[in-house]
Design a protein around this motif. Structure first.
Motif, PDB file in Angstrom:
ATOM      1  N   THR A  60      77.390  17.676 -51.485  1.00 46.36           N
ATOM      2  CA  THR A  60      78.157  16.845 -50.564  1.00 46.36           C
ATOM      3  C   THR A  60      79.259  17.607 -49.846  1.00 46.36           C
ATOM      4  OG1 THR A  60      79.633  16.169 -52.359  1.00 46.36           O
ATOM      5  CG2 THR A  60      77.700  14.806 -51.958  1.00 46.36           C
ATOM      6  N   GLY A  61      79.444  18.879 -50.190  1.00 42.86           N
ATOM      7  CA  GLY A  61      80.496  19.663 -49.560  1.00 42.86           C
ATOM      8  C   GLY A  61      81.885  19.370 -50.087  1.00 42.86           C
ATOM      9  N   CYS A  62      81.970  18.785 -51.265  1.00 44.00           N
ATOM     10  CA  CYS A  62      83.263  18.424 -51.859  1.00 44.00           C
ATOM     11  C   CYS A  62      83.624  19.346 -53.023  1.00 44.00           C
ATOM     12  CB  CYS A  62      83.257  16.971 -52.307  1.00 44.00           C
ATOM     13  SG  CYS A  62      83.042  15.808 -50.945  1.00 44.00           S
ATOM     14  N   LEU A  63      83.044  20.545 -53.042  1.00 40.60           N
ATOM     15  CA  LEU A  63      83.417  21.599 -53.996  1.00 40.60           C
ATOM     16  C   LEU A  63      83.093  21.255 -55.435  1.00 40.60           C
ATOM     17  CD1 LEU A  63      86.922  22.457 -52.483  1.00 40.60           C
ATOM     18  CD2 LEU A  63      84.682  23.323 -51.795  1.00 40.60           C
ATOM     19  N   GLY A  64      82.037  20.495 -55.657  1.00 36.11           N
ATOM     20  CA  GLY A  64      81.645  20.196 -57.037  1.00 36.11           C
ATOM     21  C   GLY A  64      80.764  18.984 -57.204  1.00 36.11           C
ATOM     22  N   PRO A  65      81.076  17.827 -56.643  1.00 33.94           N
ATOM     23  CA  PRO A  65      80.220  16.656 -56.807  1.00 33.94           C
ATOM     24  C   PRO A  65      78.868  16.855 -56.108  1.00 33.94           C
ATOM     25  CG  PRO A  65      82.421  16.017 -56.121  1.00 33.94           C
ATOM     26  CD  PRO A  65      82.346  17.496 -55.977  1.00 33.94           C
ATOM     27  N   LEU A  66      77.779  16.571 -56.841  1.00 31.24           N
ATOM     28  CA  LEU A  66      76.428  16.651 -56.287  1.00 31.24           C
ATOM     29  C   LEU A  66      75.794  15.271 -56.329  1.00 31.24           C
ATOM     30  CD1 LEU A  66      75.095  19.983 -57.844  1.00 31.24           C
ATOM     31  CD2 LEU A  66      76.257  19.630 -55.650  1.00 31.24           C
ATOM     32  N   TYR A  67      74.995  14.968 -55.308  1.00 28.69           N
ATOM     33  CA  TYR A  67      74.354  13.666 -55.161  1.00 28.69           C
ATOM     34  C   TYR A  67      72.886  13.805 -55.553  1.00 28.69           C
ATOM     35  CZ  TYR A  67      72.832   9.337 -52.903  1.00 28.69           C
ATOM     36  OH  TYR A  67      72.288   8.103 -52.639  1.00 28.69           O
ATOM     37  N   ILE A  68      72.481  13.115 -56.640  1.00 30.76           N
ATOM     38  CA  ILE A  68      71.109  13.166 -57.149  1.00 30.76           C
ATOM     39  C   ILE A  68      70.417  11.862 -56.780  1.00 30.76           C
ATOM     40  CG2 ILE A  68      69.687  13.551 -59.189  1.00 30.76           C
ATOM     41  CD1 ILE A  68      72.322  14.538 -60.568  1.00 30.76           C
ATOM     42  N   ASP A 118      79.894  22.557 -61.983  1.00 32.29           N
ATOM     43  CA  ASP A 118      80.524  23.843 -61.711  1.00 32.29           C
ATOM     44  C   ASP A 118      79.554  24.649 -60.857  1.00 32.29           C
ATOM     45  OD1 ASP A 118      81.739  26.306 -61.663  1.00 32.29           O
ATOM     46  OD2 ASP A 118      82.039  26.454 -63.823  1.00 32.29           O
ATOM     47  N   LEU A 119      79.919  24.879 -59.604  1.00 37.46           N
ATOM     48  CA  LEU A 119      79.012  25.514 -58.668  1.00 37.46           C
ATOM     49  C   LEU A 119      78.825  26.998 -58.930  1.00 37.46           C
ATOM     50  CD1 LEU A 119      80.020  23.738 -55.339  1.00 37.46           C
ATOM     51  CD2 LEU A 119      78.319  23.082 -57.054  1.00 37.46           C
ATOM     52  N   GLU A 120      79.554  27.554 -59.888  1.00 39.37           N
ATOM     53  CA  GLU A 120      79.336  28.948 -60.255  1.00 39.37           C
ATOM     54  C   GLU A 120      78.286  29.092 -61.354  1.00 39.37           C
ATOM     55  OE1 GLU A 120      82.805  31.684 -60.322  1.00 39.37           O
ATOM     56  OE2 GLU A 120      83.987  29.833 -60.329  1.00 39.37           O
ATOM     57  N   LYS A 121      77.751  27.970 -61.855  1.00 34.45           N
ATOM     58  CA  LYS A 121      76.774  28.014 -62.945  1.00 34.45           C
ATOM     59  C   LYS A 121      75.530  27.229 -62.553  1.00 34.45           C
ATOM     60  CE  LYS A 121      80.452  28.388 -66.387  1.00 34.45           C
ATOM     61  NZ  LYS A 121      81.089  27.776 -67.579  1.00 34.45           N
ATOM     62  N   GLU A 122      74.496  27.344 -63.392  1.00 40.84           N
ATOM     63  CA  GLU A 122      73.243  26.639 -63.123  1.00 40.84           C
ATOM     64  C   GLU A 122      73.454  25.125 -63.113  1.00 40.84           C
ATOM     65  OE1 GLU A 122      69.708  29.515 -64.921  1.00 40.84           O
ATOM     66  OE2 GLU A 122      70.346  27.720 -65.999  1.00 40.84           O
TER      67      GLU A 122
END
Length: 424
Positions: free
Chosen positions: A66-74, A119-123
């Motif tokens: 979503t471009g909010c530095l962490g939240p992902l939309y599934i 965490d966008l630095e991890k899987e």
């Protein structure tokens, strides 16, 4: 009269009466158990039929940033083979690996979407299955196999170019400072940028006020009014270097867990009965409620041969100690932090200054002498006024003409000089 004779079996076919009654009881028990047996057969048949139905996992699973530095939309869709079901309820079993807590988080929902913090630095690891319950599966609940999706992070730049020692401190809940250090790799004079987002924002924003050292950005200052508590604050620190790509760093925190209270400034030491010494302190003018704080008191006993150090924690604003024989002085200092009742963790405040009993500072003796001199001067002055008044009253009462002035201006001046000498 005609008699009807019943046919009877020979005696040798009837056997004894005990054997006959046993056969009767066995037949009777079999008759009563027959419904239970039939029910078991029916349930087993239904179970076999339910196993014949195949439950498929969800389809078209997509994970959007979503471009909010962490939240992902599934989001996903129901399996095509189960879309037209009317006699069963369908829901979904979703699991995602929470890298902040290092464990799987389980969600069951009837919706076909879910939003989670990563965490966008991890899987990014997500797995979903379908759950069916109702008449179509004969009242049982069946789960489909999992469909798992793993997304690798797409990070550019060497690992050593990532910033180090990132730390945020929320001072007295008034402002927060986040600071960092440059990585071991990358250009020496590369400039960093900080972007942040929380649920109260429409889009990400850049740091409102950077902290500089040697013209390089080493931190960011946030106003306390713009930071909501108990809400994820997502932060990304990346590079604006045009020469070489540097690895970005992502963080997620809640500001109530980073509070550092102001240092306590005032301590009161009061000796009480039974050789008790009460230590009380006052909170500074702060925005942290007193019920959210815990305090640590450090006591130091100054003796002839040794010093003993003791620490005690309390949520009260005072503690009572015992005066120790053979100790010249007992000294105390206090610090505070936010209690777990109001936050998961926090920072200790700076220590207060030491306060000792008895107070042997030079100023304390001179102040006591000044106070004693003022009190003595006031007593003498009141005594002189009383003597003058008594003399005038006595002269007036004797009616001996115009009363003589026993308290002349000269005598008053002499008394004033005496008072001045005493105060010195």
């Amino acid at each position: 009269m005609t008699l009807v004779q019943r046919n009877r079996l020979p005696a040798n076919c009837l056997g004894n009466s005990t054997y006959s009654s046993t056969i009767y009881r066995m037949r009777r028990q079999t008759w009563w158990r027959l419904p239970a047996v039939l029910m078991l057969i029916s349930e087993w048949t239904q179970y076999i039929k339910s196993q014949e139905m195949t439950v498929f996992p969800p389809e078209n699973i997509i994970i959007d940033d979503t471009g909010c530095l962490g939240p992902l939309y599934i989001h996903w869709t129901a399996p095509a083979s189960l879309v037209n079901l009317t006699d069963c309820s369908m829901r979904y079993h979703l699991e995602y690996f929470n890298t902040y807590q290092n464990r799987w988080t389980v969600i069951r929902t009837v919706r076909t979407w879910y939003s989670a913090q990563f965490d966008l630095e991890k899987e990014v690891r997500v797995r979903i299955s379908t759950l069916l319950r109702g008449a179509c599966v004969n009242g049982t609940e069946l789960m489909s196999p999992f469909t798992e999706i793993v997304i690798k992070p797409t990070l550019t730049g060497p690992v050593g170019s990532r910033i180090q020692n990132f730390e945020c401190v929320f001072y007295q809940k008034q402002f927060m400072e986040c600071t960092w250090m440059s990585g071991s790799e990358g250009p020496t004079h590369s400039q960093r940028s900080l972007h942040f987002w929380h649920q109260g924002m429409d889009r990400t924003e850049e740091c409102p006020r950077y902290i500089y050292s040697n013209e390089l950005r080493i931190g960011c200052t946030f106003s306390g009014k713009s930071l909501p508590e108990f809400t994820d604050l997502n932060i990304c620190v990346n590079s604006s270097s045009s020469r070489v790509p540097l690895r970005p760093a992502f963080f997620s925190l809640q500001v109530q867990n980073h509070v550092k209270p102001a240092a306590i400034e005032t301590l009161h030491l009061e000796a009480g009965p039974d050789r008790g010494l009460a230590v009380r302190w006052e909170l500074p003018q702060d925005s942290i409620p007193s019920h959210c704080l815990e305090h640590e008191v450090e006591a130091r006993e100054e003796g002839v041969d040794e010093q003993v150090l003791e620490r005690n924690r309390t949520r009260m604003m005072s503690l009572t100690y015992s005066l120790t024989d053979g100790v010249l002085r007992q000294c105390f200092r206090v610090r505070s932090r936010v209690h777990w009742y109001c936050a998961d963790r926090g920072f200790w405040s700076d220590w207060s200054n030491w306060s000792c009993y008895p107070d042997l500072s030079p100023g304390s003796e001179s102040n006591a002498l000044v106070i004693c001199a003022i009190v003595i001067s006031l007593i003498l002055f009141m005594l002189i006024l009383s003597l003058c008044g008594w003399a005038l009253w006595k002269k007036w009462k004797g009616r001996q003409g115009k009363p003589a002035l026993y308290c002349s201006l000269h005598k008053l001046m002499e008394y004033s000089k005496t008072i001045h000498v005493i105060t010195k």
